[in-house]
Write a protein that holds these residues in place. Structure first.
Motif, PDB file in Angstrom:
ATOM      1  N   TRP A  59       0.888  -1.165   0.000  1.00 15.71           N
ATOM      2  CA  TRP A  59       0.000   0.000   0.000  1.00 15.71           C
ATOM      3  C   TRP A  59       0.928   1.217   0.000  1.00 15.71           C
ATOM      4  N   ARG A  60       0.858   2.023  -1.057  1.00 19.42           N
ATOM      5  CA  ARG A  60       1.703   3.219  -1.113  1.00 19.42           C
ATOM      6  C   ARG A  60       0.802   4.431  -1.352  1.00 19.42           C
ATOM      7  N   PRO A  61       0.181   4.938  -0.316  1.00 23.61           N
ATOM      8  CA  PRO A  61      -0.699   6.101  -0.454  1.00 23.61           C
ATOM      9  C   PRO A  61       0.088   7.377  -0.686  1.00 23.61           C
ATOM     10  N   SER A  62      -0.589   8.382  -1.137  1.00 28.67           N
ATOM     11  CA  SER A  62       0.096   9.616  -1.504  1.00 28.67           C
ATOM     12  C   SER A  62       0.498  10.449  -0.297  1.00 28.67           C
ATOM     13  N   TYR A  63       1.535  11.259  -0.521  1.00 26.11           N
ATOM     14  CA  TYR A  63       2.031  12.215   0.477  1.00 26.11           C
ATOM     15  C   TYR A  63       2.526  11.509   1.740  1.00 26.11           C
ATOM     16  N   THR A  64       3.039  10.297   1.563  1.00 24.29           N
ATOM     17  CA  THR A  64       3.681   9.577   2.673  1.00 24.29           C
ATOM     18  C   THR A  64       5.188   9.532   2.405  1.00 24.29           C
ATOM     19  N   PRO A  65       5.986   9.278   3.439  1.00 24.46           N
ATOM     20  CA  PRO A  65       7.437   9.143   3.206  1.00 24.46           C
ATOM     21  C   PRO A  65       7.736   8.044   2.183  1.00 24.46           C
ATOM     22  N   GLN A  66       6.898   7.014   2.160  1.00 22.94           N
ATOM     23  CA  GLN A  66       7.121   5.913   1.210  1.00 22.94           C
ATOM     24  C   GLN A  66       6.885   6.397  -0.230  1.00 22.94           C
ATOM     25  N   GLU A  67       5.856   7.240  -0.423  1.00 24.34           N
ATOM     26  CA  GLU A  67       5.687   7.760  -1.780  1.00 24.34           C
ATOM     27  C   GLU A  67       6.887   8.639  -2.152  1.00 24.34           C
ATOM     28  N   GLY A  68       7.380   9.376  -1.166  1.00 24.37           N
ATOM     29  CA  GLY A  68       8.573  10.200  -1.413  1.00 24.37           C
ATOM     30  C   GLY A  68       9.754   9.342  -1.831  1.00 24.37           C
ATOM     31  N   GLN A  69       9.896   8.196  -1.173  1.00 25.19           N
ATOM     32  CA  GLN A  69      10.996   7.278  -1.528  1.00 25.19           C
ATOM     33  C   GLN A  69      10.808   6.751  -2.951  1.00 25.19           C
ATOM     34  N   ALA A  70       9.580   6.382  -3.288  1.00 25.92           N
ATOM     35  CA  ALA A  70       9.313   5.880  -4.651  1.00 25.92           C
ATOM     36  C   ALA A  70       9.549   6.980  -5.673  1.00 25.92           C
ATOM     37  N   ARG A  71       9.154   8.188  -5.323  1.00 28.65           N
ATOM     38  CA  ARG A  71       9.326   9.324  -6.242  1.00 28.65           C
ATOM     39  C   ARG A  71      10.810   9.582  -6.498  1.00 28.65           C
ATOM     40  N   ARG A  72      11.636   9.453  -5.464  1.00 27.48           N
ATOM     41  CA  ARG A  72      13.078   9.681  -5.638  1.00 27.48           C
ATOM     42  C   ARG A  72      13.699   8.600  -6.517  1.00 27.48           C
ATOM     43  N   LEU A  73      13.213   7.373  -6.344  1.00 27.16           N
ATOM     44  CA  LEU A  73      13.740   6.283  -7.179  1.00 27.16           C
ATOM     45  C   LEU A  73      13.344   6.509  -8.632  1.00 27.16           C
ATOM     46  N   LEU A  74      12.085   6.885  -8.848  1.00 24.48           N
ATOM     47  CA  LEU A  74      11.629   7.169 -10.217  1.00 24.48           C
ATOM     48  C   LEU A  74      12.413   8.345 -10.804  1.00 24.48           C
ATOM     49  N   THR A  75      12.664   9.356  -9.987  1.00 23.14           N
ATOM     50  CA  THR A  75      13.419  10.527 -10.475  1.00 23.14           C
ATOM     51  C   THR A  75      14.802  10.120 -10.962  1.00 23.14           C
ATOM     52  N   SER A  76      15.432   9.211 -10.224  1.00 15.80           N
ATOM     53  CA  SER A  76      16.784   8.777 -10.640  1.00 15.80           C
ATOM     54  C   SER A  76      16.709   8.025 -11.967  1.00 15.80           C
ATOM     55  N   TRP A  77      15.673   7.194 -12.131  1.00 21.18           N
ATOM     56  CA  TRP A  77      15.520   6.469 -13.405  1.00 21.18           C
ATOM     57  C   TRP A  77      15.188   7.423 -14.545  1.00 21.18           C
ATOM     58  N   PHE A  78      14.324   8.416 -14.276  1.00 15.75           N
ATOM     59  CA  PHE A  78      13.991   9.401 -15.313  1.00 15.75           C
ATOM     60  C   PHE A  78      15.264  10.115 -15.772  1.00 15.75           C
ATOM     61  N   ALA A  79      16.081  10.519 -14.803  1.00 13.34           N
ATOM     62  CA  ALA A  79      17.314  11.268 -15.136  1.00 13.34           C
ATOM     63  C   ALA A  79      18.284  10.393 -15.922  1.00 13.34           C
ATOM     64  N   GLN A  80      18.416   9.111 -15.505  1.00 12.56           N
ATOM     65  CA  GLN A  80      19.307   8.184 -16.234  1.00 12.56           C
ATOM     66  C   GLN A  80      18.894   8.076 -17.701  1.00 12.56           C
ATOM     67  N   ALA A  81      17.579   8.198 -17.948  1.00 10.46           N
ATOM     68  CA  ALA A  81      17.075   8.043 -19.326  1.00 10.46           C
ATOM     69  C   ALA A  81      17.293   9.308 -20.137  1.00 10.46           C
ATOM     70  N   GLY A  82      17.758  10.383 -19.457  1.00  5.37           N
ATOM     71  CA  GLY A  82      18.029  11.627 -20.187  1.00  5.37           C
ATOM     72  C   GLY A  82      16.899  12.626 -20.105  1.00  5.37           C
ATOM     73  N   LEU A  83      15.955  12.430 -19.157  1.00  8.34           N
ATOM     74  CA  LEU A  83      14.847  13.376 -19.014  1.00  8.34           C
ATOM     75  C   LEU A  83      15.219  14.443 -17.996  1.00  8.34           C
ATOM     76  N   SER A  84      14.741  15.667 -18.224  1.00  8.56           N
ATOM     77  CA  SER A  84      14.933  16.697 -17.189  1.00  8.56           C
ATOM     78  C   SER A  84      13.715  16.620 -16.273  1.00  8.56           C
ATOM     79  N   THR A  85      13.963  16.507 -14.972  1.00  5.67           N
ATOM     80  CA  THR A  85      12.875  16.194 -14.041  1.00  5.67           C
ATOM     81  C   THR A  85      12.498  17.398 -13.186  1.00  5.67           C
TER      82      THR A  85
END
Ligand code: HGY
Ligand code: MN
Ligand code: MN
Length: 410
Positions: free
Chosen positions: A31-57
């Protein structure tokens, strides 16, 4: 033309999905509801993958994560949601984000930046699993449809949406800044969450219509009393009344084509075995792809609830959320079908029984939804599964459509 689109690594998409699925607020299920520290952790992981792909985040004012490729201009937006239901599987929402990421990554790697900008979005609070009144909050914010009155709605711990946003670092007062007026179109890839594609052996689904849905809150009040001393004929057991309503839902839904009705949230008060329930709160989820059927089904469920008053129960009902059916863009659907065909993938047109962010976007910009088969049609449960080759096919067909729209043509 589509044949020039390089293949995508479905195994890597699936590996990332399962890495994300480890990030949960619960120890024993996802369960990963919004605006929780866990969503923040998932968002940071996604951000790193987005950046690796060459996207500006960047993060928008609602907490949606955006990754951009290309310069100025009207944006082709792709993506899905990153929140989950309680007891979720690893694919609902995030498969669309990661298939979109894989499509963009392969296009950027092989063809360089697009002529017209493309953005990938991972949205917040599509499910409404934390704030049932504010489902689709991320897409509503992008579309300027997030009702500020909902900032005072509360989760089970009585935390307001405004407070939850602030706790996660997003100023609720800045929510209007999330609104976009530069979108040309929207694409979403999503698991079907049903059995049709797998049952028919078809590889992809091009969705023509997304069902409309409503959430009706029903509160039934009886008379709490001692379970042992109260004779059976002198009771007003709220759970008996509620059970009668719930047993009527299948019959009501079956009267309308492709309609459904489900009492998925059910709270009994006070909740002790030796106390006759005095109050029961139910959230009824009802759906129909035809707008008139949806309205009639909602009315009939409301009437069935209030018919309990004749037995002495107190009944209140409140429509907590309502979303009309959406017809998706024929032209974009035809493009997806053509790309699937050129990539030798079988496809079929279909209706979505699940709600999606795509149905909000369809109200403002041409929008399309591409379905992937999921095993046994299971979803919103840990058994949810999509095969790597299906994830790869979805990403590659999306890449072919994006190539046509943002790399080849302007
Ligand atoms: O409930 C739905 O259809 C979606 O998963 N939010
Ligand atoms: Mn869902
Ligand atoms: Mn979803």
């Amino acid at each position: 033309m589509c044949k020039s689109i390089p293949t995508v690594d479905g195994a890597e998409i699936q590996r990332r999905l399962h890495e994300l699925a480890q990030i949960s607020v619960l120890p024993d299920r996802l369960w990963r509801p919004s605006y929780t520290p866990q969503e923040g952790q998932a968002r940071r992981l996604l951000t790193s993958w987005f950046a690796q792909a060459g996207l500006s985040t960047r993060l928008d004012a609602a907490g949606n994560l955006l990754g951009r490729a290309g310069g100025a201009g009207q944006v082709t937006l792709i993506g899905s949601h990153m929140d989950t239901v309680k007891g979720a599987g690893a694919y609902d929402g995030t498969a669309g984000v990661l298939c979109g990421l894989a499509a963009l990554q392969t296009l950027l790697a092989h063809f360089g930046p697009p002529r017209a900008p493309v953005e990938l979005v991972a949205m917040v609070e599509e499910e409404g699993s934390r704030f049932p009144d504010a489902s689709f909050w991320g897409s509503r914010s992008i579309l300027g449809q997030a009702d500020p009155a909902l900032l005072s709605c509360r989760d089970e711990a009585e935390v307001t949406l405004a407070q939850a946003m602030a706790d996660a670092g997003f100023d609720p007062a800045r929510l209007p800044d999330a609104r976009r007026t530069d979108l040309a179109r929207y694409f979403e890839v999503h698991i079907e969450q049903g059995p049709v594609l797998e049952h028919r052996g078809i590889q992809l689904g091009v969705v023509d219509t997304i069902t409309g849905l409503g959430t009706l809150a029903v509160e039934i009040t009886g008379r709490a009393n001692h379970a042992g001393t109260t004779p059976m004929d002198l009771r007003l057991d709220a759970l008996q009344g509620a059970a009668g309503l719930v047993l009527r839902l299948p019959g009501l839904a079956r009267r309308f084509q492709n309609a459904t009705a489900t009492a998925g949230s059910f709270q009994v008060f006070p909740g002790s075995a030796n106390v006759i329930p005095g109050r029961v709160s139910i959230l009824v989820d009802y759906r129909a792809p035809d707008p008139d059927d949806l309205a009639r089904l909602g009315r009939e469920i409301d009437q069935a609830a209030h018919s309990l008053e004749a037995e002495g129960y107190g009944v209140t009902t409140q429509l907590r959320m309502s979303l009309p059916p959406a017809r998706l863009d024929r032209g974009l659907g035809a493009l997806l079908e053509q790309c699937a065909d050129e990539l030798s993938c079988s496809s079929m047109h279909m209706i979505s029984g699940a709600g999606h962010d795509c149905q909000l976007f369809a109200g403002q910009v041409p929008s399309a939804l591409l379905f992937l088969p999921c095993r046994d049609g299971r979803s919103h449960c840990p058994e949810e599964y999509a095969a790597p080759e299906d994830l790869a096919r979805g990403a590659q067909v999306l890449a072919a459509a994006l190539y046509r729209l943002a790399w080849q043509e302007t």
